[in-house]
Design a protein around this motif. Structure first.
Motif, PDB file in Angstrom:
ATOM      1  N   GLU A   3      33.942  77.790  23.936  1.00  9.41           N
ATOM      2  CA  GLU A   3      33.739  76.647  23.040  1.00  9.41           C
ATOM      3  C   GLU A   3      35.077  76.144  22.505  1.00  9.41           C
ATOM      4  O   GLU A   3      35.293  74.934  22.390  1.00  9.41           O
ATOM      5  N   ARG A   4      35.969  77.073  22.205  1.00 13.75           N
ATOM      6  CA  ARG A   4      37.288  76.710  21.686  1.00 13.75           C
ATOM      7  C   ARG A   4      38.096  75.961  22.753  1.00 13.75           C
ATOM      8  O   ARG A   4      38.716  74.936  22.478  1.00 13.75           O
ATOM      9  N   LYS A   5      38.046  76.478  23.993  1.00 16.05           N
ATOM     10  CA  LYS A   5      38.734  75.795  25.093  1.00 16.05           C
ATOM     11  C   LYS A   5      38.174  74.390  25.280  1.00 16.05           C
ATOM     12  O   LYS A   5      38.934  73.435  25.475  1.00 16.05           O
ATOM     13  N   GLN A   6      36.863  74.265  25.226  1.00 17.20           N
ATOM     14  CA  GLN A   6      36.239  72.960  25.424  1.00 17.20           C
ATOM     15  C   GLN A   6      36.620  71.996  24.307  1.00 17.20           C
ATOM     16  O   GLN A   6      36.877  70.818  24.549  1.00 17.20           O
ATOM     17  N   MET A   7      36.679  72.498  23.065  1.00 17.32           N
ATOM     18  CA  MET A   7      37.069  71.661  21.927  1.00 17.32           C
ATOM     19  C   MET A   7      38.482  71.109  22.155  1.00 17.32           C
ATOM     20  O   MET A   7      38.725  69.913  21.975  1.00 17.32           O
ATOM     21  N   TRP A   8      39.408  71.976  22.582  1.00 20.70           N
ATOM     22  CA  TRP A   8      40.775  71.535  22.807  1.00 20.70           C
ATOM     23  C   TRP A   8      40.882  70.624  24.018  1.00 20.70           C
ATOM     24  O   TRP A   8      41.641  69.663  24.019  1.00 20.70           O
ATOM     25  N   GLN A   9      40.100  70.902  25.047  1.00 20.19           N
ATOM     26  CA  GLN A   9      40.109  70.017  26.211  1.00 20.19           C
ATOM     27  C   GLN A   9      39.610  68.632  25.813  1.00 20.19           C
ATOM     28  O   GLN A   9      40.150  67.621  26.239  1.00 20.19           O
ATOM     29  N   ASP A  10      38.582  68.580  24.973  1.00 22.04           N
ATOM     30  CA  ASP A  10      38.065  67.302  24.469  1.00 22.04           C
ATOM     31  C   ASP A  10      39.136  66.559  23.668  1.00 22.04           C
ATOM     32  O   ASP A  10      39.277  65.333  23.795  1.00 22.04           O
ATOM     33  N   ARG A  11      39.878  67.282  22.851  1.00 17.37           N
ATOM     34  CA  ARG A  11      40.949  66.659  22.073  1.00 17.37           C
ATOM     35  C   ARG A  11      42.045  66.109  22.989  1.00 17.37           C
ATOM     36  O   ARG A  11      42.532  64.991  22.786  1.00 17.37           O
ATOM     37  N   ILE A  12      42.421  66.897  23.993  1.00 21.95           N
ATOM     38  CA  ILE A  12      43.466  66.461  24.926  1.00 21.95           C
ATOM     39  C   ILE A  12      42.996  65.230  25.695  1.00 21.95           C
ATOM     40  O   ILE A  12      43.738  64.261  25.856  1.00 21.95           O
ATOM     41  N   ASP A  13      41.738  65.246  26.138  1.00 18.85           N
ATOM     42  CA  ASP A  13      41.181  64.084  26.843  1.00 18.85           C
ATOM     43  C   ASP A  13      41.158  62.859  25.938  1.00 18.85           C
ATOM     44  O   ASP A  13      41.473  61.749  26.379  1.00 18.85           O
ATOM     45  N   ALA A  14      40.799  63.059  24.659  1.00 19.70           N
ATOM     46  CA  ALA A  14      40.761  61.948  23.702  1.00 19.70           C
ATOM     47  C   ALA A  14      42.155  61.372  23.501  1.00 19.70           C
ATOM     48  O   ALA A  14      42.331  60.146  23.450  1.00 19.70           O
ATOM     49  N   TYR A  15      43.166  62.244  23.398  1.00 22.13           N
ATOM     50  CA  TYR A  15      44.547  61.771  23.252  1.00 22.13           C
ATOM     51  C   TYR A  15      44.953  60.955  24.470  1.00 22.13           C
ATOM     52  O   TYR A  15      45.480  59.849  24.349  1.00 22.13           O
ATOM     53  N   LEU A  49      50.991  56.641  22.833  1.00 22.34           N
ATOM     54  CA  LEU A  49      52.018  57.262  23.668  1.00 22.34           C
ATOM     55  C   LEU A  49      52.581  58.553  23.089  1.00 22.34           C
ATOM     56  O   LEU A  49      53.034  59.414  23.818  1.00 22.34           O
ATOM     57  N   SER A  50      52.534  58.693  21.785  1.00 21.36           N
ATOM     58  CA  SER A  50      53.131  59.844  21.119  1.00 21.36           C
ATOM     59  C   SER A  50      52.055  60.868  20.742  1.00 21.36           C
ATOM     60  O   SER A  50      51.089  60.542  20.050  1.00 21.36           O
ATOM     61  N   VAL A  51      52.258  62.100  21.202  1.00 18.80           N
ATOM     62  CA  VAL A  51      51.342  63.187  20.820  1.00 18.80           C
ATOM     63  C   VAL A  51      51.384  63.367  19.316  1.00 18.80           C
ATOM     64  O   VAL A  51      50.350  63.538  18.665  1.00 18.80           O
ATOM     65  N   LYS A  52      52.571  63.306  18.756  1.00 17.20           N
ATOM     66  CA  LYS A  52      52.748  63.494  17.310  1.00 17.20           C
ATOM     67  C   LYS A  52      51.962  62.451  16.517  1.00 17.20           C
ATOM     68  O   LYS A  52      51.265  62.781  15.553  1.00 17.20           O
ATOM     69  N   ALA A  53      52.034  61.185  16.946  1.00 19.79           N
ATOM     70  CA  ALA A  53      51.314  60.120  16.236  1.00 19.79           C
ATOM     71  C   ALA A  53      49.811  60.315  16.364  1.00 19.79           C
ATOM     72  O   ALA A  53      49.068  60.146  15.389  1.00 19.79           O
ATOM     73  N   TRP A  54      49.339  60.684  17.562  1.00 16.59           N
ATOM     74  CA  TRP A  54      47.900  60.888  17.763  1.00 16.59           C
ATOM     75  C   TRP A  54      47.411  62.055  16.900  1.00 16.59           C
ATOM     76  O   TRP A  54      46.357  61.966  16.269  1.00 16.59           O
ATOM     77  N   CYS A  55      48.187  63.127  16.867  1.00 15.27           N
ATOM     78  CA  CYS A  55      47.803  64.290  16.074  1.00 15.27           C
ATOM     79  C   CYS A  55      47.734  63.948  14.589  1.00 15.27           C
ATOM     80  O   CYS A  55      46.818  64.388  13.883  1.00 15.27           O
ATOM     81  N   LYS A  56      48.670  63.133  14.126  1.00 19.00           N
ATOM     82  CA  LYS A  56      48.666  62.734  12.713  1.00 19.00           C
ATOM     83  C   LYS A  56      47.426  61.901  12.397  1.00 19.00           C
ATOM     84  O   LYS A  56      46.758  62.129  11.385  1.00 19.00           O
ATOM     85  N   GLN A  57      47.085  60.969  13.320  1.00 13.14           N
ATOM     86  CA  GLN A  57      45.904  60.119  13.112  1.00 13.14           C
ATOM     87  C   GLN A  57      44.614  60.926  13.123  1.00 13.14           C
ATOM     88  O   GLN A  57      43.649  60.580  12.441  1.00 13.14           O
ATOM     89  N   ASN A  58      44.593  62.005  13.887  1.00 23.78           N
ATOM     90  CA  ASN A  58      43.359  62.776  14.069  1.00 23.78           C
ATOM     91  C   ASN A  58      43.380  64.128  13.370  1.00 23.78           C
ATOM     92  O   ASN A  58      42.496  64.960  13.596  1.00 23.78           O
TER      93      ASN A  58
END
Length: 107
Positions: A5-17, A23-32
């Protein structure tokens, strides 16, 4: 939360990004509200982890051999870029004519 479940949650986050257009991982992470270091860590981890491909179960199919195409002997002759397929029962005179034409045009 289980490991899967944890892997799937992170895969979903990576797919969403990746599909967000940001373009920026940092900006996406801050927004989310996702930790940047965790995001990078999971991106690397899931990228290098082998994926398991689920193959469909084998399904057997019955074949009616009474409708199969009858096999005949076949010979393929190649001259340059031209190939001629000769099947059983061919016309010898026609083949002779074709070969004569090819001989006069292929150098």
């Amino acid at each position: 939360m289980s490991v899967d479940e944890r892997k799937q949650m992170w895969q979903d986050r990576i797919d969403a990004y990746r599909s967000s257009g940001v373009l920026s991982v940092k900006a996406w992470c801050k927004q989310n509200q996702v930790g940047v270091q965790s995001m990078y860590s999971w991106m690397k981890r899931l990228e290098t982890e082998p994926t398991h491909v689920a193959y469909p179960l084998t399904q057997w199919v019955a074949i009616d051999s009474s409708n199969s195409i009858e096999e005949t002997a076949t010979l393929t002759v190649k001259v340059g870029d031209v190939s001629i397929e000769i099947k059983e029962g061919f016309s010898h005179s026609l083949l002779n004519e074709v070969l004569q034409v090819l001989q006069s045009h292929v150098k």
